[in-house]
Write a protein that holds these residues in place. Structure first.
Motif, PDB file in Angstrom:
ATOM      1  N   ASP A 148       0.864  -1.153   0.006  1.00  0.00           N
ATOM      2  CA  ASP A 148      -0.125  -0.055  -0.137  1.00  0.00           C
ATOM      3  C   ASP A 148       0.804   1.160   0.028  1.00  0.00           C
ATOM      4  O   ASP A 148       0.297   2.441   0.384  1.00  0.00           O
ATOM      5  N   ASP A 179       2.037   3.070  -2.579  1.00  0.00           N
ATOM      6  CA  ASP A 179       1.745   4.259  -3.610  1.00  0.00           C
ATOM      7  C   ASP A 179       0.456   4.798  -3.721  1.00  0.00           C
ATOM      8  O   ASP A 179       0.130   5.517  -4.511  1.00  0.00           O
ATOM      9  N   SER A 215      -2.373   3.062  -4.334  1.00  0.00           N
ATOM     10  CA  SER A 215      -3.235   2.440  -4.902  1.00  0.00           C
ATOM     11  C   SER A 215      -3.576   0.988  -4.549  1.00  0.00           C
ATOM     12  O   SER A 215      -2.755   0.374  -4.196  1.00  0.00           O
ATOM     13  N   ARG A 237      -4.750  -1.693  -6.242  1.00  0.00           N
ATOM     14  CA  ARG A 237      -4.715  -2.623  -7.279  1.00  0.00           C
ATOM     15  C   ARG A 237      -3.332  -3.567  -7.139  1.00  0.00           C
ATOM     16  O   ARG A 237      -3.619  -4.986  -7.314  1.00  0.00           O
ATOM     17  N   VAL A 255       4.795  -2.516 -10.846  1.00  0.00           N
ATOM     18  CA  VAL A 255       3.805  -1.393 -10.776  1.00  0.00           C
ATOM     19  C   VAL A 255       4.431  -0.011 -11.322  1.00  0.00           C
ATOM     20  O   VAL A 255       5.607   0.194 -11.037  1.00  0.00           O
ATOM     21  N   GLU A 287      -3.996   6.344 -12.180  1.00  0.00           N
ATOM     22  CA  GLU A 287      -3.755   5.079 -11.479  1.00  0.00           C
ATOM     23  C   GLU A 287      -2.493   4.596 -12.134  1.00  0.00           C
ATOM     24  O   GLU A 287      -2.188   4.423 -13.500  1.00  0.00           O
TER      25      GLU A 287
END
Length: 368
Positions: free
Chosen positions: A172, A174, A176, A178, A330, A337
């Motif tokens: 967690d 960044d 985002s 996903r 990522v 996003e």
């Protein structure tokens, strides 16, 4: 002709990059307590798989063509005499000194001892423990914890593996959700129990662990991937506590100089630059610092260079392997996003080789 004496304290990613960059223009001495470079990126796999035991160790002997590597522990920077004092009593004169002592990581991402044999023995012990454990607990749901959990599962498909994380989501950092969702799906599909919002601490009995709600977990092996500690205690003990911020990191300005010191720099995990402490950032800092050191050493010449300001890396790819052939990458997207890429990209970028060929080339070796 060399422009001066540069002492680099610490032979991690930033230290070796900077020393190599300055080797042709200054008399460089790299000081490190280890006898080899420790490729930490490969250490989690080395702690699980015997065939990787020696992969993280790359000799320093080809790093510098002109300078030298001194194995030892720096205990003090004598700013009055402009000397670095080693634990042996040896004094190294400097025109510029660079603090690149990095940070201390939890095992197995740690070089235990000072020799390759000692560190390899530690890896072998971790491998043996993983091979015989019935239940392995990994604490910490950042990149290191997720990667280590995957390595353990692939090595021990028959063992129970639990990943406990104090936050509500994995990966967690960044902002985002996903990447965390994708990591969670992979872990759970490989029968790894993931416990979120579980702040763990050792229990009252050996082999037990307790979360904040009082739930007790029994495990015969645990790894804690819960962050790092900057290696700066030696500076505080030597009377340079005013160089450090509250978190123990060295305070630097935008040229990567220690605040108020023209001839003292700090690069990599050890400084207080506000960015993710990842290898690409350490290398970028080393490049800027090497330019600024050359500019300082050549400041009296007619071709003097102007110092460059370091811009913290706000958007850097995050690559998390799930073993040698899977994982996620990522990629930050300005104003949107981040893009989350899968196994093919991750395998090519990092998962298969863990950047070992790249680092071997950085130290003067062939990629193999």
């Amino acid at each position: 002709m060399y422009d001066g004496d540069v002492v680099v304290i610490g032979g991690g990613y930033a230290g070796v990059r900077l020393a190599r960059r300055l080797d042709d223009t200054a008399r460089v001495t790299l000081v490190d307590r280890k006898e080899v470079f420790f490729h930490r990126i490969a250490s989690l796999r080395a702690g699980v798989h015997p065939e990787w035991t020696h992969t993280p160790f790359i000799p320093y002997d080809r790093l510098l063509r002109h300078g030298r590597v001194a194995t030892g522990k720096a205990v003090r920077i004598d700013t009055a005499e402009r000397q670095v004092v080693l634990a042996t009593g040896e004094r190294l004169p400097y025109d510029v000194v660079v603090i690149a002592t990095g940070a201390d990581y939890p095992e197995p991402a740690r070089f235990t001892g000072t020799t390759t044999e000692e560190a390899a023995k530690s890896f072998t012990e971790h491998q043996r423990n993983v091979a015989t454990a019935e239940h392995v607990l990994v604490v910490g749901g950042g990149p290191g914890g997720v990667e280590l959990s995957a390595e353990i599962r692939l090595a021990r498909p028959d063992a129970r593996v639990t990943l406990a994380h104090s936050g509500p989501a994995l990966l967690d950092t960044d902002g985002s959700a996903r990447p965390g969702r994708k990591a969670l799906a992979w872990l759970e599909s490989h029968d790894i129990e993931v416990r979120l919002d579980s702040f763990m601490s050792p229990g009252n009995d050996f082999g037990t662990y307790r979360d904040a709600r009082g739930t007790v977990i029994e495990a015969d092996l645990s790894f804690w991937a819960t962050g790092t500690t900057p290696n700066t205690l030696w500076l505080r003990l030597a009377g340079h506590g005013d160089w450090l911020n509250g978190a123990g990191r060295v305070k630097v300005d935008r040229t990567l100089r220690v605040e108020g010191r023209l001839d003292v720099f700090a690069v990599g995990d050890v400084n207080d630059v506000s960015e993710l402490k990842v290898t690409p950032a350490a290398l970028a800092q080393a490049d800027i610092a090497s330019h600024n050191i050359r500019a300082y050493l050549q400041s009296s010449g007619k071709h003097r260079k102007e110092p460059r300001l370091y811009r913290p890396i706000r958007r850097t790819p995050l690559i998390v392997p799930f073993g040698p052939a899977d994982g996620l990458t990522v990629l930050p997207v300005p104003g949107g996003e981040p893009a989350v890429l899968g196994s093919r990209t991750t395998t090519l970028a990092k998962a298969k080789s863990l950047m070992t060929p790249y680092m071997r080339r950085q130290l003067g070796y062939t990629a193999a």
